[in-house]
Design a protein around this motif. Sequence first.
Motif, PDB file in Angstrom:
ATOM      1  N   TYR A  97      -3.358  16.910  10.859  1.00  0.00           N
ATOM      2  CA  TYR A  97      -2.926  15.536  11.118  1.00  0.00           C
ATOM      3  C   TYR A  97      -3.995  14.476  10.915  1.00  0.00           C
ATOM      4  N   ARG A  98      -5.263  14.796  11.179  1.00  0.00           N
ATOM      5  CA  ARG A  98      -6.265  13.745  11.280  1.00  0.00           C
ATOM      6  C   ARG A  98      -6.613  13.119   9.935  1.00  0.00           C
ATOM      7  N   SER A  99      -6.575  13.919   8.863  1.00  0.00           N
ATOM      8  CA  SER A  99      -6.953  13.392   7.545  1.00  0.00           C
ATOM      9  C   SER A  99      -6.061  12.236   7.123  1.00  0.00           C
ATOM     10  N   VAL A 100      -4.757  12.403   7.281  1.00  0.00           N
ATOM     11  CA  VAL A 100      -3.855  11.347   6.840  1.00  0.00           C
ATOM     12  C   VAL A 100      -4.001  10.108   7.716  1.00  0.00           C
ATOM     13  N   GLY A 127      -5.122   8.164  -1.778  1.00  0.00           N
ATOM     14  CA  GLY A 127      -5.004   9.615  -1.726  1.00  0.00           C
ATOM     15  C   GLY A 127      -6.180  10.202  -0.971  1.00  0.00           C
ATOM     16  N   HIS A 128      -6.015  11.416  -0.463  1.00  0.00           N
ATOM     17  CA  HIS A 128      -7.089  12.076   0.277  1.00  0.00           C
ATOM     18  C   HIS A 128      -7.021  13.573   0.066  1.00  0.00           C
ATOM     19  N   LEU A 183       0.856  -1.190   0.000  1.00  0.00           N
ATOM     20  CA  LEU A 183       0.000   0.000   0.000  1.00  0.00           C
ATOM     21  C   LEU A 183       0.885   1.231   0.000  1.00  0.00           C
ATOM     22  N   LEU A 184       0.457   2.251  -0.747  1.00  0.00           N
ATOM     23  CA  LEU A 184       1.194   3.523  -0.803  1.00  0.00           C
ATOM     24  C   LEU A 184       0.223   4.675  -0.615  1.00  0.00           C
ATOM     25  N   MET A 185       0.401   5.431   0.461  1.00  0.00           N
ATOM     26  CA  MET A 185      -0.384   6.645   0.695  1.00  0.00           C
ATOM     27  C   MET A 185       0.347   7.828   0.080  1.00  0.00           C
ATOM     28  N   THR A 186      -0.347   8.572  -0.770  1.00  0.00           N
ATOM     29  CA  THR A 186       0.234   9.764  -1.373  1.00  0.00           C
ATOM     30  C   THR A 186      -0.126  10.991  -0.548  1.00  0.00           C
ATOM     31  N   GLY A 187       0.788  11.953  -0.472  1.00  0.00           N
ATOM     32  CA  GLY A 187       0.549  13.169   0.291  1.00  0.00           C
ATOM     33  C   GLY A 187      -0.183  14.222  -0.517  1.00  0.00           C
ATOM     34  N   THR A 188      -0.566  15.290   0.155  1.00  0.00           N
ATOM     35  CA  THR A 188      -1.173  16.438  -0.510  1.00  0.00           C
ATOM     36  C   THR A 188      -0.126  17.540  -0.657  1.00  0.00           C
ATOM     37  N   VAL A 221      -6.902   9.039   9.354  1.00  0.00           N
ATOM     38  CA  VAL A 221      -8.131   8.299   9.041  1.00  0.00           C
ATOM     39  C   VAL A 221      -8.066   7.715   7.633  1.00  0.00           C
ATOM     40  N   ALA A 222      -7.414   8.433   6.693  1.00  0.00           N
ATOM     41  CA  ALA A 222      -7.265   7.902   5.343  1.00  0.00           C
ATOM     42  C   ALA A 222      -6.379   6.662   5.343  1.00  0.00           C
ATOM     43  N   THR A 223      -5.367   6.661   6.194  1.00  0.00           N
ATOM     44  CA  THR A 223      -4.511   5.485   6.339  1.00  0.00           C
ATOM     45  C   THR A 223      -5.315   4.283   6.800  1.00  0.00           C
ATOM     46  N   GLN A 224      -6.099   4.485   7.844  1.00  0.00           N
ATOM     47  CA  GLN A 224      -6.874   3.377   8.407  1.00  0.00           C
ATOM     48  C   GLN A 224      -7.919   2.876   7.426  1.00  0.00           C
TER      49      GLN A 224
END
Length: 533
Positions: A157-160, A133-134, A104-109, A162-165
Amino acid sequence: MRISSVAALSTLLIFAPVSALVPAKFINDCTNFATGFENENTEVLSSTYVLKGAVIPLPDSCSLTVTSRANFCRVKLNVTTSSSSRVIMEAWLPTNWNNKGKRLLMTGTAGWGGCLIFEDMAWTSGLGFAAIGHDSGHVGVVATGFTNPEVWKDWVYRSVLVATQAGKAATNHFYKTSLSKSYYMGCSSGGRHALKLAQDYPDEYDGILAAAPAVYWPNLEVAEAIIARTVGAEGSPTYLTQAQWEAVDAATMAQCDGIDGVIDGILENPARCDFHPETLLCGPGQTWLLNGCLTVAQIQTVKKLYSPVYSNGGRYIYPGLVPGGLPSQGIILKYGPSAGAGPRDFLRYVVKNNPSYDLSQFNLDTADEMVDNDWSGVHSNKSDLGGLQASGNKLLLYHGLADVLIPPAVSYEYYNSVSLNMSLTSSGLDPFFRFFPISGLGHCARGKGANYVGGPQQVQYFPGAADNVPAGNSALMSLVKWVERGQAPETMRAYKLGLLGETLGQKDHCKYPLRTTYKGHGNPNNKGSWECT
C-alpha cells in the motif's frame, strides 16, 4: 530535500525526428526542476526534457522501448519510506497540461511490481495528463526483496500513497499552479491498489479506474498453488499441453457458445456454462495423438480447475477458472515447468521467510495460514466504501469475462459484498461505484472479443489503438466525464481490433447487474445488435 548530482547534470535532451516548437521557458523550468522543489523524504534524481516521438528505453529490462506521445518534462524521484526502503517514481509532465484540464493520472503496476508501465504513461501524457508511475518499492518483477517487511509494506500500500503525494507535489511545483483533478488507473495488482485507495484513502483521487483487481490476494495465491499442484509438471499424467487446452476450449464453446443466443466464439455469461469435459474422454485404445482425446487424469485436471477452491473443512477459498478463456493467453502453461511462481514467492519471501521453500511442502494447513493473516492489509477486500461515498469521488470497475488469471467471479463477489455491507442496492451504489463485466476480454488485455476499452495495460497489447480508437470513448475518459461533467456511464464501449489497431467491431457492455443481451438478429460485431436487459 536532497538534490542529487544526477539532477544537477541532467541537461541532456532526448531528441526525436520532429517536434512542435516548445517555449524555452518550459525547457528551462524542466532542466531546473529541482530548484525550490520540496516534498518530504524526496530526492530529485533527474529532470529531462523529452520530445514527442522520442524512443525511451524501459529500465531494468522491464520491457523494450516506448515512444513518447507528447513533449514533456520527465522527472525521476526517489522517495524514502523507511531506513531500509524507498520508492522510485517518475512524473511525465506534458507541455499542453494547462489546456487539457490540469489533470494528474497515476498509473498502476503489475504482478509483483518493480516496473513502471511506461506504455500507459506515454498514452496518458499524450492525452494531456501529468502521468505518474512508480516501481512499488523494489526493482524488477521478482519478489526476493519482500523478506524486508518494509519493502513488503511498500508493495502492499505505501508505494502508491507516497507516489501520489510526491506526484501531486511535483505537478503543482512544475506548473506553478494547483492541479484540478486527479485520477488513478491500474489492472491486476494495480487494480488491487485501486481498491486499496478507494477503501483506505478515498480522498486522494477524484476518480479511480480498477481493472481485474487482485482483491483477496492471499486467496488468489492459495488457488494458484493448488492449481500448480493439480496440473503438475510438464509430462506428468495430469498435465495438458497448449494444444490440449485449445481442445478443451473448443469443446467448451461447442457446449456453451449458443447459450447467449448467438454463435460468435464468446461466452457472454460464462457462469451459465455448465461444461462437461467428459466429452473429450479417450475410449479404450484411444490416444491424444491419434484421436484428440484426453485421459481420465487429464479430465480430472480440467474438472478441478473449473471448480471452486476449498480448504480444510470445505472452507471456500476462491472461484474456479472461467470457461471460455483458457488458451487465449497461454497463462495456464505457467503451472507446468515454472509451477506457481506467484504463490511460491509469496510463501518464500512473506509467509515463511524461507527462500528454499517449495510448493511440494504446501498443504491445506498452509492455505489457512495464508488466508487467515492480514499480511499488512494485502487482502484489500474491505466492503465498507462509506468514505468514498462521503467524499463524492468515483470508483469505476471492470473485469474481463475471459480472464483466467484472476477469475471475474471475484469482482462480482466484491461488488456484491459492498452492496450487502452498505445495505445499498445497485441504484444506491451507482452514484460512486459502478461495475462493468467485459465479455471476451482476458486478463487486462487480449482475448477474443470486443475487448479494447482504453484502460490500464491495454495500449501495449493493441498496436495502433492509441491512434485509431477515439480516446473519448475509453474507460479512462468515461471516468473523467463522470467526475467532471456528471455523465455517469451506463455502458462501456469496447472495440474488437485487428493487428494494426483497425476496428473490426464494437460493443457496448452493460453496467452490472444488467446483462449485455443479443437482440436475436444482426451482426454480433455491431454494437447495435446488443441491448441491456
